[in-house]
Write an enzyme that holds these catalytic residues in place. Structure first.
Site, short mmCIF file in Angstrom:
data_model
loop_
_atom_site.label_atom_id
_atom_site.label_comp_id
_atom_site.label_asym_id
_atom_site.label_seq_id
_atom_site.Cartn_x
_atom_site.Cartn_y
_atom_site.Cartn_z
N SER A 1 -45.06 -82.82 38.06
CA SER A 1 -45.51 -82.04 39.22
C SER A 1 -45.04 -80.61 39.07
O SER A 1 -43.83 -80.35 38.98
CB SER A 1 -44.94 -82.62 40.51
OG SER A 1 -45.07 -81.66 41.54
N HIS B 1 -49.81 -83.01 37.89
CA HIS B 1 -49.76 -83.36 39.31
C HIS B 1 -49.62 -82.08 40.14
O HIS B 1 -48.70 -81.27 39.92
CB HIS B 1 -48.59 -84.30 39.56
CG HIS B 1 -48.52 -84.88 40.94
ND1 HIS B 1 -49.26 -85.97 41.34
CD2 HIS B 1 -47.79 -84.50 42.03
CE1 HIS B 1 -48.99 -86.25 42.60
NE2 HIS B 1 -48.10 -85.37 43.06
N ASP C 1 -49.11 -80.57 43.85
CA ASP C 1 -48.70 -80.86 45.22
C ASP C 1 -49.17 -79.76 46.16
O ASP C 1 -48.63 -78.65 46.16
CB ASP C 1 -47.18 -81.01 45.28
CG ASP C 1 -46.73 -82.34 44.71
OD1 ASP C 1 -47.28 -83.37 45.13
OD2 ASP C 1 -45.86 -82.34 43.82
N MET D 1 -49.57 -78.37 49.83
CA MET D 1 -48.92 -78.52 51.15
C MET D 1 -49.35 -77.39 52.07
O MET D 1 -49.42 -76.23 51.64
CB MET D 1 -47.41 -78.48 50.99
CG MET D 1 -46.86 -79.48 49.99
SD MET D 1 -45.07 -79.49 50.00
CE MET D 1 -44.73 -80.54 48.58
N HIS E 1 -52.64 -83.84 44.90
CA HIS E 1 -52.05 -84.64 45.98
C HIS E 1 -52.08 -83.76 47.24
O HIS E 1 -51.27 -82.84 47.37
CB HIS E 1 -50.63 -85.03 45.56
CG HIS E 1 -49.84 -85.74 46.61
ND1 HIS E 1 -48.47 -85.89 46.50
CD2 HIS E 1 -50.19 -86.36 47.76
CE1 HIS E 1 -48.03 -86.56 47.56
NE2 HIS E 1 -49.06 -86.84 48.34
N MET F 1 -51.29 -82.89 50.68
CA MET F 1 -50.43 -83.14 51.85
C MET F 1 -50.83 -82.12 52.91
O MET F 1 -50.09 -81.18 53.22
CB MET F 1 -48.96 -83.00 51.43
CG MET F 1 -48.48 -84.17 50.59
SD MET F 1 -46.97 -83.78 49.66
CE MET F 1 -47.68 -83.02 48.23
N MET G 1 -45.52 -92.85 48.18
CA MET G 1 -44.52 -91.81 48.37
C MET G 1 -43.15 -92.49 48.45
O MET G 1 -42.89 -93.24 49.40
CB MET G 1 -44.76 -91.03 49.66
CG MET G 1 -45.83 -89.96 49.61
SD MET G 1 -45.69 -88.74 48.29
CE MET G 1 -44.02 -88.13 48.44
N ASP H 1 -44.36 -91.47 43.50
CA ASP H 1 -44.11 -90.04 43.64
C ASP H 1 -42.86 -89.79 44.48
O ASP H 1 -42.86 -90.03 45.69
CB ASP H 1 -45.34 -89.40 44.31
CG ASP H 1 -45.30 -87.89 44.31
OD1 ASP H 1 -44.30 -87.32 43.85
OD2 ASP H 1 -46.27 -87.28 44.80
C1 DX5 Z 1 -43.16 -84.34 47.26
C2 DX5 Z 1 -44.18 -84.30 46.15
C3 DX5 Z 1 -43.71 -84.76 44.83
C4 DX5 Z 1 -42.54 -84.02 44.27
C5 DX5 Z 1 -41.72 -84.98 43.51
O1 DX5 Z 1 -43.77 -84.10 48.47
O2 DX5 Z 1 -45.32 -85.08 46.49
O3 DX5 Z 1 -44.78 -84.76 43.88
O4 DX5 Z 1 -42.90 -82.96 43.43
O5 DX5 Z 1 -40.59 -84.32 43.09
P1 DX5 Z 1 -39.34 -85.09 42.49
O6 DX5 Z 1 -39.84 -85.78 41.24
O7 DX5 Z 1 -38.38 -83.99 42.21
O8 DX5 Z 1 -38.87 -86.05 43.51
ZN ZN Z 2 -46.97 -85.37 44.88
#
Ligand code: DX5
Ligand code: ZN
Length: 219
Positions: free
Chosen positions: A7, A32, A34, A36, A65, A67, A136, A174
């Site tokens: 990610s 990946h 993320d 947000m 992903h 969010m 998650m 994740d």
């Molecule tokens: C959190 C994300 C993850 C995050 C995971 O909201 O969806 O993808 O990057 O990070 P680590 O591997 O550091 O827990």
């Molecule tokens: Zn993620």
């Protein structure tokens, strides 16, 4: 063979191009992303403009992903920006079945993500529309958090549902995945390991070894 999805949330954004390229040279399988929005989760990252800019840097599939609230509004922008897989959260959808169909109609692989408190019981009713189920294993919003132990049982349940109903989805995990948690996650049935801080916490020359070891450990 297990797939590794680093990610870029934990990447050095001042060196983003090199960080994205290092995902491919390390032997990992997916990028990946993320996304947000500061509403669904208490953090804001980046949008389709950045995704479009980094798209030419690698041939690996982009795994977005989302969010965000109202992911259906934004999913077409991420598909156009070059994401092959788009995952939305079960918690944002009133009409999850329709939303997953919407993603499939966009021509992308459709994924559903489950927050740590969300039970897997709804999966028998939408599993045929899912290419990906993302567990998650931390509360979404930030990298570098600790793996929530109850996730392991949920991964197993999602794997059992897949078997019972003959579904074809991949299971992605994740949050908090590293050398300590990896074995349990894989033996519970995970196919894709998202790695943020574990992958990007290592200097670039060590990332290939990390990916090799993780894949070996999960055989
Ligand atoms: C959190 C994300 C993850 C995050 C995971 O909201 O969806 O993808 O990057 O990070 P680590 O591997 O550091 O827990
Ligand atoms: Zn993620």
């Amino acid at each position: 063979m297990i797939k590794i999805a680093p990610s870029i949330l934990s990447a050095d954004f001042l060196k983003l191009a090199g960080e994205v390229k290092s995902i491919e040279t390390s032997g990992a399988d997916l990028v990946h992303l993320d996304i947000m929005d500061g509403n669904f989760v208490p953090n804001i990252t980046f949008g389709p403009m950045i995704v479009r800019q980094i798209r030419p840097l690698t041939k690996l599939p982009f795994d977005a992903h989302l969010m965000v609230d109202d992911p259906i509004r934004y999913a077409p922008l991420f598909a156009e920006a070059g994401c092959e897989m788009i995952t939305l959260h079960a918690e944002t959808e009133r009409h999850l079945h329709r939303s997953l169909q919407f993603l499939k109609d966009l021509g992308v692989k459709a994924g559903v993500a489950l927050n740590p408190h969300t039970p897997a019981d709804f999966l028998p009713y939408v599993g045929d529309l899912c290419d990906l189920v993302l567990v998650m294993s931390v509360n979404p919003g930030f990298g570098g958090q600790k793996y929530i132990e109850s996730s392991t049982e949920k991964i197993r349940k999602i794997s059992d549902i897949r078997k019972k109903y003959g579904f074809g989805y991949e299971i992605s995990v994740d949050g908090g995945v590293n050398d300590k948690t990896l074995a349990a996650v894989v033996s519970a049935g995970a196919d894709i390991l998202v790695m943020g801080s574990y992958f990007f916490g290592k200097p670039e020359p060590e990332r290939g070894e990390l990916v090799r070891k993780s894949k070996l450990q999960s055989c």
